[in-house]
Design a protein around this motif. Sequence first.
Motif, short mmCIF file in Angstrom:
data_model
loop_
_atom_site.label_atom_id
_atom_site.label_comp_id
_atom_site.label_asym_id
_atom_site.label_seq_id
_atom_site.Cartn_x
_atom_site.Cartn_y
_atom_site.Cartn_z
N UNK A 94 53.21 44.16 36.19
CA UNK A 94 53.20 44.27 37.65
C UNK A 94 51.79 44.29 38.25
N UNK A 95 50.77 44.24 37.39
CA UNK A 95 49.41 44.27 37.92
C UNK A 95 49.06 42.97 38.61
N UNK A 96 48.06 42.99 39.51
CA UNK A 96 47.64 41.76 40.17
C UNK A 96 47.22 40.70 39.14
N UNK A 97 47.51 39.45 39.44
CA UNK A 97 47.22 38.34 38.53
C UNK A 97 45.74 38.31 38.11
N UNK A 98 44.85 38.54 39.05
CA UNK A 98 43.42 38.51 38.72
C UNK A 98 43.07 39.56 37.68
N UNK A 142 41.57 40.97 32.12
CA UNK A 142 41.80 41.72 30.88
C UNK A 142 41.96 40.76 29.70
N UNK A 143 42.71 39.70 29.90
CA UNK A 143 42.91 38.72 28.82
C UNK A 143 41.59 38.06 28.43
#
Length: 122
Positions: free
Chosen positions: A6-10, A15-16
């Motif tokens: 559910x975190x923002x896409x950015x 993180x990735x």
Amino acid sequence: MTERDERPTAVVHAERGAQAWRAAEMAQRMTAPDHSDFYALAGELVDTLRAVEALAAVLAQQVAGYAAGRPVYDDSGVIEPRTRLRAGVLALAELRHGVAEGERAVNAFWNAISHIGVEVAS
């Protein structure tokens, strides 16, 4: 079954990206040195640093206008929120400067390593 992030896409992408760079460092640590790897990794470092600098610019612009039209507060209750936001923008400017210096350095490395070849034993 995996849970939906559910975190923002950015944030997910950032993180990735950090995880991928840690994995790249570990993989390179376990690999025999090879100039073609040096060259390829240098190119990826240049691209990554450019992306970090661009993200820092976007964040600086967003933070600079963050207090416009919305009530903000500083959770310490001691510092004026706009002062804290200005400090954040200045920190991002410092980051951009440092990343630009890093990008120049890795570009110099990329250029230097591009002139290296390996003689093939006959």
